[in-house]
Design a protein around this motif. Sequence first.
Motif, PDB file in Angstrom:
ATOM      1  N   GLU A  40       0.831  -1.207   0.000  1.00 55.71           N
ATOM      2  CA  GLU A  40       0.000   0.000   0.000  1.00 55.71           C
ATOM      3  C   GLU A  40       0.862   1.252   0.000  1.00 55.71           C
ATOM      4  N   TYR A  41       1.927   1.257   0.815  1.00 52.40           N
ATOM      5  CA  TYR A  41       2.811   2.418   0.851  1.00 52.40           C
ATOM      6  C   TYR A  41       3.392   2.694  -0.544  1.00 52.40           C
ATOM      7  N   GLU A  42       3.823   1.639  -1.201  1.00 47.56           N
ATOM      8  CA  GLU A  42       4.463   1.807  -2.509  1.00 47.56           C
ATOM      9  C   GLU A  42       3.451   2.189  -3.581  1.00 47.56           C
ATOM     10  N   LEU A  43       2.248   1.632  -3.506  1.00 49.38           N
ATOM     11  CA  LEU A  43       1.213   1.976  -4.480  1.00 49.38           C
ATOM     12  C   LEU A  43       0.906   3.466  -4.438  1.00 49.38           C
ATOM     13  N   ILE A  44       0.793   4.006  -3.236  1.00 43.26           N
ATOM     14  CA  ILE A  44       0.457   5.428  -3.069  1.00 43.26           C
ATOM     15  C   ILE A  44       1.541   6.316  -3.663  1.00 43.26           C
ATOM     16  N   THR A  45       2.783   6.029  -3.344  1.00 41.93           N
ATOM     17  CA  THR A  45       3.861   6.908  -3.807  1.00 41.93           C
ATOM     18  C   THR A  45       4.161   6.727  -5.289  1.00 41.93           C
ATOM     19  N   ARG A  46       3.976   5.519  -5.815  1.00 41.84           N
ATOM     20  CA  ARG A  46       4.160   5.334  -7.262  1.00 41.84           C
ATOM     21  C   ARG A  46       3.162   6.171  -8.045  1.00 41.84           C
ATOM     22  N   ALA A  47       2.017   6.439  -7.441  1.00 39.81           N
ATOM     23  CA  ALA A  47       0.976   7.228  -8.114  1.00 39.81           C
ATOM     24  C   ALA A  47       1.269   8.722  -8.072  1.00 39.81           C
ATOM     25  N   GLY A  48       2.367   9.131  -7.443  1.00 40.32           N
ATOM     26  CA  GLY A  48       2.723  10.544  -7.385  1.00 40.32           C
ATOM     27  C   GLY A  48       2.170  11.273  -6.183  1.00 40.32           C
ATOM     28  N   LEU A  49       1.590  10.520  -5.241  1.00 43.06           N
ATOM     29  CA  LEU A  49       1.079  11.120  -4.019  1.00 43.06           C
ATOM     30  C   LEU A  49       2.075  10.901  -2.881  1.00 43.06           C
ATOM     31  N   LEU A  50       1.932  11.679  -1.823  1.00 38.16           N
ATOM     32  CA  LEU A  50       2.684  11.435  -0.608  1.00 38.16           C
ATOM     33  C   LEU A  50       1.966  10.375   0.216  1.00 38.16           C
ATOM     34  N   VAL A  51       2.732   9.572   0.940  1.00 36.62           N
ATOM     35  CA  VAL A  51       2.129   8.652   1.898  1.00 36.62           C
ATOM     36  C   VAL A  51       2.371   9.208   3.296  1.00 36.62           C
ATOM     37  N   ARG A 105      11.912  -0.556  17.851  1.00 37.77           N
ATOM     38  CA  ARG A 105      11.717  -1.728  16.999  1.00 37.77           C
ATOM     39  C   ARG A 105      10.648  -1.459  15.954  1.00 37.77           C
ATOM     40  N   HIS A 106       9.580  -0.773  16.333  1.00 35.73           N
ATOM     41  CA  HIS A 106       8.543  -0.423  15.371  1.00 35.73           C
ATOM     42  C   HIS A 106       9.100   0.457  14.256  1.00 35.73           C
ATOM     43  N   ILE A 107       9.990   1.387  14.609  1.00 38.28           N
ATOM     44  CA  ILE A 107      10.615   2.247  13.594  1.00 38.28           C
ATOM     45  C   ILE A 107      11.472   1.411  12.648  1.00 38.28           C
ATOM     46  N   GLU A 108      12.246   0.485  13.172  1.00 37.90           N
ATOM     47  CA  GLU A 108      13.075  -0.382  12.327  1.00 37.90           C
ATOM     48  C   GLU A 108      12.220  -1.147  11.322  1.00 37.90           C
ATOM     49  N   VAL A 109      11.121  -1.712  11.807  1.00 34.39           N
ATOM     50  CA  VAL A 109      10.245  -2.496  10.941  1.00 34.39           C
ATOM     51  C   VAL A 109       9.574  -1.589   9.902  1.00 34.39           C
ATOM     52  N   LEU A 110       9.140  -0.410  10.334  1.00 36.26           N
ATOM     53  CA  LEU A 110       8.543   0.544   9.396  1.00 36.26           C
ATOM     54  C   LEU A 110       9.538   0.923   8.313  1.00 36.26           C
ATOM     55  N   ASN A 111      10.753   1.232   8.709  1.00 36.54           N
ATOM     56  CA  ASN A 111      11.760   1.628   7.717  1.00 36.54           C
ATOM     57  C   ASN A 111      11.995   0.532   6.692  1.00 36.54           C
ATOM     58  N   HIS A 112      11.946  -0.703   7.131  1.00 39.36           N
ATOM     59  CA  HIS A 112      12.111  -1.805   6.179  1.00 39.36           C
ATOM     60  C   HIS A 112      10.935  -1.842   5.208  1.00 39.36           C
ATOM     61  N   ALA A 113       9.730  -1.574   5.721  1.00 41.41           N
ATOM     62  CA  ALA A 113       8.553  -1.549   4.847  1.00 41.41           C
ATOM     63  C   ALA A 113       8.608  -0.381   3.866  1.00 41.41           C
ATOM     64  N   LEU A 114       9.335   0.676   4.224  1.00 44.31           N
ATOM     65  CA  LEU A 114       9.472   1.855   3.364  1.00 44.31           C
ATOM     66  C   LEU A 114      10.740   1.815   2.513  1.00 44.31           C
ATOM     67  N   ARG A 115      11.367   0.658   2.416  1.00 46.06           N
ATOM     68  CA  ARG A 115      12.677   0.598   1.763  1.00 46.06           C
ATOM     69  C   ARG A 115      12.648   1.024   0.303  1.00 46.06           C
ATOM     70  N   ASN A 116      11.521   0.880  -0.361  1.00 41.98           N
ATOM     71  CA  ASN A 116      11.424   1.288  -1.760  1.00 41.98           C
ATOM     72  C   ASN A 116      10.730   2.636  -1.938  1.00 41.98           C
ATOM     73  N   VAL A 117      10.440   3.307  -0.821  1.00 44.85           N
ATOM     74  CA  VAL A 117       9.779   4.618  -0.861  1.00 44.85           C
ATOM     75  C   VAL A 117      10.802   5.695  -0.527  1.00 44.85           C
ATOM     76  N   PRO A 118      11.039   6.659  -1.419  1.00 45.09           N
ATOM     77  CA  PRO A 118      11.973   7.736  -1.096  1.00 45.09           C
ATOM     78  C   PRO A 118      11.490   8.505   0.136  1.00 45.09           C
ATOM     79  N   ALA A 119      12.419   8.858   1.010  1.00 42.28           N
ATOM     80  CA  ALA A 119      12.043   9.559   2.238  1.00 42.28           C
ATOM     81  C   ALA A 119      11.268  10.834   1.950  1.00 42.28           C
ATOM     82  N   GLU A 120      11.613  11.513   0.856  1.00 46.19           N
ATOM     83  CA  GLU A 120      10.944  12.784   0.546  1.00 46.19           C
ATOM     84  C   GLU A 120       9.517  12.600   0.047  1.00 46.19           C
TER      85      GLU A 120
END
Length: 383
Positions: free
Chosen positions: A187-198, A227-242
């Motif tokens: 879901e995170y990647e779908l949103i950002t691939r569409a040009g929106l912010l997540v 630990r939650h932040i670590e797991v979240l960051n892994h889920a966001l690995r293909n999402v640019p921070a910006e």
Amino acid sequence: METGRDRILVTLVGSLPRSQAVTDVLFARERGESLDEAAAHATIADAVKDAVRRQVASGVDVVSDGEMSKISYATYIKNRLTGFAGDTPREPGQDLVEFPRILKRLADTGATAKYTRPRCVAEIRVNDLQPAQTDVDNLKAALADSTALEGFLNAASPGVIALFQPNDYYSTQDAYVEAVAEAMRAEYELITRAGLLVQIDAPDLAMGRHTMYRHDTVNDFLNSAARHIEVLNHALRNVPAERARMHVCWGNYEGPHHHDVPLEQLLPVVVKAKVQALLIEGANPRHEHEWAVFRDARLPEDKVLIPGVISTTTNYIEHPLLVAERLCRYADVVGRDRVMAGTDCGFGTFAGFGPVDPDVAYLKLKSLAEGAAIASDRLWGRR
């Protein structure tokens, strides 16, 4: 991500009051009732367009869909992912446990939502991405007809999903959160691939202290949050921070909040999230003083701060001059180019519930924009 130009930009946490028509659709879906899906889709799509129109008219630059398709910010995932079923008794925060009359009043006045909170009873996997795609399509259609600078969609953090939907399947809590994160990654990647912010909604990082983790020591809770932040960051690995922002709050309700974890303890954990913008409560009277935390603990240079400078739990409409004062405090310590104006939380955390009148919510957003304009004139020396 749009950030400061020659003024402070205006945004919000996300959710907005739903109309009765939208609420009826959401609760009918919640109950599994048969619906005319074409009509239901049109109801939600029209509500998103109206929400974007009203945000822009109020002066909001970076807008949301108002979470019109979601019955709540955490349990909406139960049909988008596999593995969830049943219901879970409500577990109020420690501050409300100690004041049962306040807890009862909140429930009696509709501040406690009455929807199911399923449990994890089987393997967590992606079930259906179409609802997320529909959210993307609805917001992009609304943006096409507006002058908003940018749009974002809210998505629950792995930690808050685990906070609201207890684990009966995985052998450890870590394994559960990791499975949720991997499923939400789509879901995170779908949103950002569409040009929106997540926007990652992560109240587990603050509210979790006086709810799920209230019997832990502070250090144990902070370790869990890390630990939650670590797991979240892994889920966001293909999402640019910006392309990502994250909302942290202590619970969007009018209560004592005297067991809230201080921001001073929480900030070193929160800033490690792979997001550019942090949305953190700043109008909540239990936390308004914590603007000073950013003076004493520097915000990383790659972060943007979106403090809440208007409340979402009261019908008082903050004066624009108060909004400007609050914004200038933050700008003075982190820099005017790294501050945006935001709300403490959402105005429609749960469909059909909420203390703020819908029309007042938009007037509060208008005051937010007016206050941001005053602060901008002061900070850029225009008056």
